[in-house]
Design an enzyme around this catalytic site. Structure first.
Site, short mmCIF file in Angstrom:
data_model
loop_
_atom_site.label_atom_id
_atom_site.label_comp_id
_atom_site.label_asym_id
_atom_site.label_seq_id
_atom_site.Cartn_x
_atom_site.Cartn_y
_atom_site.Cartn_z
N GLY A 68 0.83 -1.21 0.00
CA GLY A 68 0.00 0.00 0.00
C GLY A 68 0.86 1.25 0.00
O GLY A 68 2.00 1.25 -0.49
N SER A 69 0.34 2.30 0.62
CA SER A 69 0.96 3.63 0.49
C SER A 69 2.32 3.75 1.17
O SER A 69 3.03 4.73 0.93
CB SER A 69 0.03 4.69 1.07
OG SER A 69 -1.20 4.63 0.39
#
Lengths: 464, 491
Positions: free
Chosen positions: B218-219
């Protein structure tokens, strides 16, 4: 008494003394190391052990010095070294058996000295060849007598008389070697010449061949009746080698090998246990849970030993079934490694060398053939069992001479050693290396004769 | 006859030479095969009957030890793990019949006293009966490890804490795991049953998930994209991105969206702390496949992590050819979605490299090994593995990550005790396709204190079912990271 001033004999005996002492030092050192490795202590019974060791070694050495002082100097030391290393291994595997093996060693050395004492003119034995034939045959057949013989570990090779159990086959092989030597010494030319014409071929007279074929037949009987493949193979090899050496005819070797191949093939198809032996020889791994377990464990043991071994007392040879007996070589390979195992091989080669050198030196056919036969028994038996353990040949259970646990085997091998030493001493006398002094028996007979002449001088006159 | 005897002697010599050759073949050639045969329990039995040294934490807590069995037991010693499951992924197990793992495996020689140095030094032991076993001291800090376990609780996931300047692992925990004592039993049949059971339990408890598994990051991956673009000069602190809710990359008609289709934009610190997706997708595509892949390689992605425990996994990004054909996936990969997969330990190392001026150290957990008398056998020397970014970039990334804690996605939960400033980046890796129930890995990478970092941490909560937003990672993983860092920094 013997002439102690004789230089050659004195040199040989002092070499033997030093070598025997060295074998003793190696044995004592190994015994101590095994105990250190196993329990991290100096063995508690080291002093009695040293006393017994010294007693055994010195009595054997003094026996030779006294009774066969011209004999080869390496045979006894190498035998005692093998005996010592075997003993250390057995003691390391089982305290109880070590005690028994000590007793067997005493009996063995006593038998060694007794044979040297009783048989002072080895050539005399050739006169008793038929006696040895019947002794050998009787001993071989003894385990098959109901009530006397019994099976242990699949082979019916044991005899039980009263409290004593023994393997007569161990002694039978010496008797048969004596018979072969005696018979072939007398008849080798006749057998070699071939006076019986069959078609285009000249074969030996059937009556000359008959005793040899009978002896060969025994080895087949042993194989079939007692399921003792190892001894059968040994007798067969002994038979072929002695006939070949005696007749100098390669055809006998070829015929012998042909008979062997035929016999082995027949046995393979006739007997399940032979097929099993071959199968586990080729692939013990797929039968790991069954008959292949012992060989597989031996392989693990040898692998675990590697080049230098785990060290005495530091391996795990108790995992190999029968490690004290047929598989003692694997136990040695584990704890002493490739180095130790090779040392055992070299020791046997040294004995083979000394035995065959003795055979070459002597000029009498009987002594020559006897030395060859005895050396064959020693060298081939060691090869068969070592080869079986390390998968060079299919495994056939016999003992490793001088090393394995077992009374019959140890005593028989000491008797064999005494005979070899006697042949060696005898050839030294005939070569003039030592004075051919009269033996005890001869001097005793001479004394009796002298006395008789004194009392009855008329007998001497009558004789002349 | 003598000629025949001579020939016979030659035959016998040949036979014995064959024996000698076969001995060599078995004892030298086949040795390793025979030793490795699963049915050959010689070595294991020997190991089980011998004493074995301790494994302990850097603060002296015993992780594994051997206690003498009562007389009559099958083996003389029993391996025990006093803390149960706490260190199972680090010590590994030492079993009869099922081998050994982790430190029990790689440090077997030291523990059993079988290294050459120990053997030489231990020569005296032959006479005084002392054993020669060695001790393995790990870099693990018992308090931090316990804090990681407590903070994660019964949620599936991993926590790794490392020292940025050295690469020393101070804590490594993942759940589910197993109690090492259960498999180190003497009854190998029972051990087998327990292994079979653990194999079937969901969540792979036998695997040390923190370094043997990889997950979509993810981020948190945006730090890598940002570092790549800053080092390249493509963007600077002053770069700005227009407000947008979605971005249509080339080669597709399917636009890339921000979480919840929010409008997002601004300068670099703003898009970083708010964790907008489209700016990083644009950045990755503008950098292009070659530069992007080269940058991930500078972080060690695609290589097996050079950890000192066996069987560590490797992180994945993708190759140039693949991304050239699939530019939209390069964009998605730029914010840690798609095929991007990171090992939790590796993510901690990424955080640590930012904290350590752009230098990534080799991670290690085996600190020092000692012989029986306490003499040092081997001490691990910290070594550099990668230099993924310039010092300037690492300084700027630190500033951006401080922004995440103070005003961004980690604002909720990363305010450490005693006013210590942390730097962090959150991540929410969406696992479900559109329309399916929402599932995500919640991530946070962080280090503290931001001005002089002592610890870097990764927390990954696996497959959580909370509603997905750009803040999910922060709200779920943030509190775990805070608890662990608070304990670590309080010492």
């Amino acid at each position: 008494m013997t002439d102690t001033n004789n230089v050659i004999a004195a040199r040989r005996r002092s070499t033997e003394f030093r070598l025997v002492l060295m074998a003793g030092i190696i044995t004592a050192g190994a015994y101590t190391l095994a105990s250190l490795g196993q329990n991290s202590v100096i063995p508690p019974r080291i002093l009695p052990f040293l006393a017994v060791l010294l007693l055994v070694l010195m009595s054997a050495h003094i026996g030779v010095r006294w009774l066969a002082h011209g004999a080869d100097s390496t045979l006894l030391p190498v035998a005692t070294l093998l005996n010592g290393i075997g003993y250390v291994m057995i003691a390391r595997l089982s305290e109880r058996l070590a005690g028994l093996q000590t007793t067997w060693t005493f009996v063995g050395v006593a038998a060694f000295i007794a044979v040297l004492f009783v048989i002072q003119r080895v050539n005399d034995l050739s006169r008793y060849k038929w006696t040895f034939f019947f002794i050998g045959a009787g001993l071989l057949l003894l385990p098959m007598v109901p009530g006397l013989g019994f099976s242990s570990g699949g082979a019916r090779i044991w005899v039980s008389i009263g409290p004593i159990n023994f393997q007569p086959g161990e002694f039978a092989k010496i008797a048969l070697a004596l018979f072969f030597a005696g018979y072939l010494a007398d008849n080798r030319e006749l057998i070699a010449a071939g006076t019986w014409k069959v078609g285009r071929f000249y074969l030996p007279e059937p009556r000359h061949l008959l005793p040899l074929l009978a002896a060969w037949g025994f080895s087949v009987v042993v194989m079939v009746g007692q399921k003792d493949l190892g001894s059968s193979l040994l007798f067969f090899t002994l038979f072929i080698v002695m006939v070949w050496v005696a007749t100098e005819k390669t055809s006998f070797l070829v015929i012998g090998l042909g008979l062997f191949v035929a016999g082995a093939t027949a046995a393979y198809f006739m007997f399940d246990h032979v097929q099993t032996r071959v199968a586990i020889w080729l692939d013990p791994w797929s039968r790991y849970q069954g008959k292949g377990y012992q060989i597989a464990q031996a392989m693990y043991a040898l692998g675990s030993g590697g080049v230098s071994g785990t060290g005495l007392g530091l391996g795990d040879p108790t995992r190999i079934p029968e490690a004290k007996n047929d598989f003692i070589f694997a136990a040695i390979g584990e704890e002493l490694g490739l180095f130790g195992a090779t040392a055992i091989l070299i020791a046997f080669l040294l004995m083979i060398g000394a035995g065959l050198r003795t055979a070459m030196r002597t000029t009498r056919p009987f002594e020559k053939l006897l030395a060859v036969g005895l050396t064959t028994i020693l060298g081939i038996q060691a090869f068969i069992i070592i080869g079986g353990v390390i998968r060079v040949v299919p495994l056939t259970g016999i003992t490793l001479p001088f090393v394995s646990y077992g009374g019959s085997s140890l005593v028989a091998n000491y008797v064999l050693l005494a005979l070899l030493i006697r042949v060696s001493d005898s050839s030294a006398r005939r070569l003039g290396e030592i004075p051919d002094a009269a033996t005890f028996g001869e001097r005793f007979a001479a004394r009796l004769a002298q006395r008789r002449v004194k009392r009855h001088p008329e007998e001497l006159e009558a004789m002349s | 006859m003598n000629q025949r005897i001579r020939r016979f002697a030659v035959v016998l010599i040949v036979l014995y030479v064959i024996l000698f050759a076969q001995l060599n073949f078995i004892q030298v050639g086949q040795k390793s095969t025979l030793d490795a045969d699963a049915r050959n329990t010689r070595q294991t039995v020997r190991d089980f009957n011998d004493p074995r040294g301790d494994i302990r934490t850097s603060d002296g807590i015993v992780m594994a030890t051997s206690v003498r069995n009562t007389a009559g037991s099958e083996f003389d010693w029993q391996r025990t793990y006093p803390e149960g499951d706490l260190y199972s992924a680090i010590t590994g197990y030492f079993t009869f019949g099922y081998g050994a793992t982790q430190i029990e495996k790689v440090q077997n020689d030291v523990l059993a006293g079988r290294t050459v140095e120990q053997q030489i030094k231990g020569f005296r032991s032959l006479f005084n009966g002392q054993d020669t076993t060695g001790t393995v001291e790990t870099t693990i800090d018992a308090n931090i490890q316990q804090a990681a376990k407590d903070a994660l609780g019964n949620r599936e996931g991993s926590v790794v804490v490392i020292e940025p300047a050295t690469g020393a692992v101070k804590a490594m925990w993942s759940w589910p795991t197993y109690d090492t004592n259960l498999v180190a039993v003497q009854d190998s049949k029972l051990a087998g049953d327990i292994f079979n059971y653990l194999d079937e339990v969901p969540g792979k408890p036998l695997l040390a998930n923190a370094y043997q598994e990889r997950y979509m990051p993810g981020s948190t991956f945006k730090v890598i994209t940002t570092a790549a673009a800053l080092d390249d000069g493509l963007i600077t602190r002053e770069s700005t991105w227009a407000d947008e809710s979605e971005f249509l990359p080339p080669q597709t008609t399917d636009p890339i969206q921000n979480y919840g289709n929010k409008v997002c934009g601004g300068d670099l610190p703003e898009v970083f702390r708010r964790s907008c997706n489209t700016p990083f997708a644009r950045t990755a595509i503008e950098l292009g496949p070659e530069k992007m892949v080269a940058a991930t390689k500078k972080f060690g992605i695609g290589e097996t992590i050079p950890f000192d425990l066996p069987h560590s996994a490797s992180s994945q990004f993708g190759d140039v050819d693949y991304f050239t054909q699939n530019l939209p996936l390069l964009g998605i990969g730029g914010f840690g979605q798609g095929n991007t997969q990171m090992v939790p330990l590796h993510m901690a190392m990424v955080a640590a490299s930012i904290a350590h001026g752009g230098v990534m150290m080799k991670p290690y957990v085996i600190g020092t090994t000692y012989d029986h008398d306490g003499g040092v056998l081997q001490r691990t020397v910290p070594t550099v593995w990668k230099t993924p970014m310039s010092p300037a970039t690492s300084t700027l990334l630190t500033e951006l990550m401080v922004g995440v804690v103070n005003e961004g996605t980690a604002k909720c939960c990363m305010h450490l005790a005693n006013g210590i400033q942390a730097a962090a980046k959150t991540g929410t890796a969406q696992l479900n396709a559109a329309g399916e129930p929402e599932r995500s890995h919640a991530w946070i990478i962080a280090f503290a204190p931001a001005e002089a970092p002592k610890y870097a941490i990764v927390v990954m909560l696996k497959g959580t079912t909370a509603e997905i937003s750009e803040g999910t990672g922060g709200t779920l993983a943030g509190p775990v990271a805070k608890k662990v860092l608070d304990v670590a920094l309080a010492q």
